[in-house]
Motif scaffolding. Structure first.
Motif: not given
Lengths: 265, 273
Positions: B101-102, A196-197, A246-248, A260-263
């Motif tokens: 954010l995505l 995604v990034t 993708l989010a689902v 996102f916690g990981g980053i």
């Protein structure tokens, strides 16, 4: 939301409005029948979706973006997972320093990296756009791979791997049958984040573009500058739809907040 | 694992990092083609005294600070209410705050063109109320940039604050209330200080993002409201002035390193206090 905390609730509502309402406006505009970006929209139609899907530069750029994101993600994982394993399982001197080095692309402004790669590799070295973009995107995605897969390694008990070795498994077999399965959620999160990034990246893709190879976000920025019609809104809505899917998927598999916690930590 | 073997695992990564990031960045900053470090620093010196350049630097820092304040000011209440909520909607609301954010910056920023543009929603609404005859100029202003950057970085502030507030034991809120502190006093003297590490992380991430963002000042600020990022692009791709581009890149990089350094210094102080 809690009505006994009126000030906090009012601020929170304002925050959600700023975060989400502009996205709604994009969607509404995409369905206009008129030919300018005006609000309220003039009539309802899907003509701009048809235009966007028939617009050659958008389609070419979409393919380029997907290609680049897939390539950079695969490379970043191939390179980053061994680094995470070395940091969390190996005996190397200066672990903190090594980890800091591999996370450093996150600190330097992306536009600065983009300028550096454009000037040094494309102009100085004659690299083509796709090679320079792959190098740059991969370098930027490596921190995600190292940190997110590292986080799941840090949680896993190293004794399991030692037991496998003690029972006679080779290092490679231990990695393939014990370590890799432990890493699966981390690898999935890292892959999703980097894909995604990379797909959304503007600073690198902007500076490293050529007429032959440019990504979708850059092509859309360019289009907005030339013409003020709702076709970009339609394309943006399609990207939104893809991102929601993708989010689902992410929420169903590993959980959103975890990714996102990981980053951040 | 053997030390030599595990070091081997680092080799491909180091090679990529050197070729795809470190060496080009250092060469660009300190030895751009056709000029040298001396010229870059001379240009940097002129930049810090030239009114035009200074205005851009100051605008970048000023808008960065405003956006940071807004993101923490709006993001902390969201994080606080969500972390303390027992409603089943809290999870959905948290996901809604993280989802952007995505999503592509271009997609998110584009909405403001429809809201603030000449025929946009806000302008039309103002004209309809009869308060003004013509829609005021909202796009290509600092206000537009601030709104766009706040939208962009608010999710980051929410996540950082959320993980901090969630770690503060709700029992402490109750204890403070039980000892006679009001809701407001409990919030300011218990919840906020205990989650300050998260607030610092949020502020750092937002500021670093805001002073280096390109899409927002490009789309919403135009050429009239340049920031360091749009100026850097102009130097490198429009006028091709390598010394100025490197000097601008240095200012941006130092700015980001400075806040990151301050933030980790605060983190260490907090850890030992």
């Amino acid at each position: 939301m809690n009505t006994r905390r009126p000030v906090a609730a009012a601020l929170a509502v304002a925050g959600y409005v700023v975060m989400l309402v502009p996205i709604l406006f994009v969607v509404v505009t995409a369905f206009t029948a008129g030919s300018t970006l005006r609000f309220p929209p003039e009539g309802l139609s899907t003509r701009w979706f048809e235009e966007a899907l028939g617009y050659e530069p958008f389609l070419t750029a979409l393919v380029s973006s997907l290609q680049l994101a897939a390539l950079a993600t695969a490379l970043a994982l191939l390179i980053g997972v061994p680094v995470a394993v070395a940091i969390h399982r190996g005996r190397i001197p200066g672990k903190g320093l090594v980890e800091g080095l591999f996370l450093s692309p996150l600190i330097v402004p992306e536009l600065v990296v983009g300028l550096a790669l454009y000037q040094q590799l494309m102009i100085g070295f004659g690299l083509d756009s796709l090679t320079a973009l792959t190098l740059g995107h991969t370098a930027l995605m490596i921190p995600y791979a190292v940190r997110v897969t590292g986080a799941s390694l840090a949680l896993a008990d190293p004794h399991v791997e030692e037991a496998a070795r003690g029972l006679g498994a080779s290092p490679l077999r231990t990695f393939a049958t014990v370590t890799l399965p432990l890493l699966r959620p981390g690898i999935f999160s890292a892959a999703l984040l980097s894909f995604v990034t990379s797909f959304n990246n503007v600073p690198l893709s902007l500076l490293l573009q050529t007429r032959e190879f440019r990504t979708l976000p850059v092509t859309m920025l360019d289009y907005v500058q030339q013409s003020y019609d709702p076709m970009v809104a339609a394309m943006a809505t399609l990207i939104l739809a893809g991102t929601v899917v993708l989010a689902v998927l992410a929420e169903r598999t590993v959980g959103f907040a975890k990714i996102f916690g990981g980053i951040n930590r | 694992m053997h030390s030599r073997k595990s070091a081997l695992l680092l080799v491909p990564g180091l090679a990529f990092l050197l070729v795809g990031f470190l060496v080009p960045t250092l060469l660009m900053l300190f030895s751009p083609p056709g000029t040298g470090a001396a010229e870059v620093f001379a240009r940097l010196g002129r930049m810090l005294t030239d009114p035009y350049d200074l205005r851009i630097i100051w605008r970048t820092v000023r808008l960065g600070l405003i956006v940071t304040a807004l993101c923490v000011g709006l993001g902390f209440p969201i994080a606080y209410l969500l972390a303390r909520s027992t409603s089943r909607w809290a999870g959905v609301l948290l996901a809604l705050a993280i989802f952007p954010l995505l999503l592509s910056n271009v997609v998110r920023t584009f909405g403001w063109l429809v809201i603030l543009g000449a025929n946009g929603a806000v302008g039309q609404a103002l004209v309809a109320t009869g308060l003004v005859d013509r829609a005021p100029q909202l796009l290509y202003t600092e206000l537009a940039i601030v709104l766009g950057l706040t939208q962009l970085f608010l999710p980051l502030a929410v996540i950082s604050c959320y993980s901090a507030v969630a770690q503060v034991d709700p029992g402490l809120d109750e204890a403070a209330r039980g000892l006679g502190a009001g809701r407001v006093r409990t919030f300011w003297s218990v919840v906020v200080p205990l989650s300050s590490p998260g607030i610092v992380v949020a502020a750092t991430l937002v500021f670093a993002g805001a002073v280096t963002a390109y899409t927002t000042p490009y789309l919403l600020g135009g050429s009239g409201q340049r920031m360091l990022a749009t100026q850097l692009y102009a130097y490198s791709s429009v006028t091709v002035d390598w010394a100025s581009a490197s000097a601008t890149a240095l200012v941006m990089t130092v700015l980001v390193f400075l806040v990151s350094g301050l933030s980790s210094a605060f983190g260490r102080k907090g850890a030992t206090a």
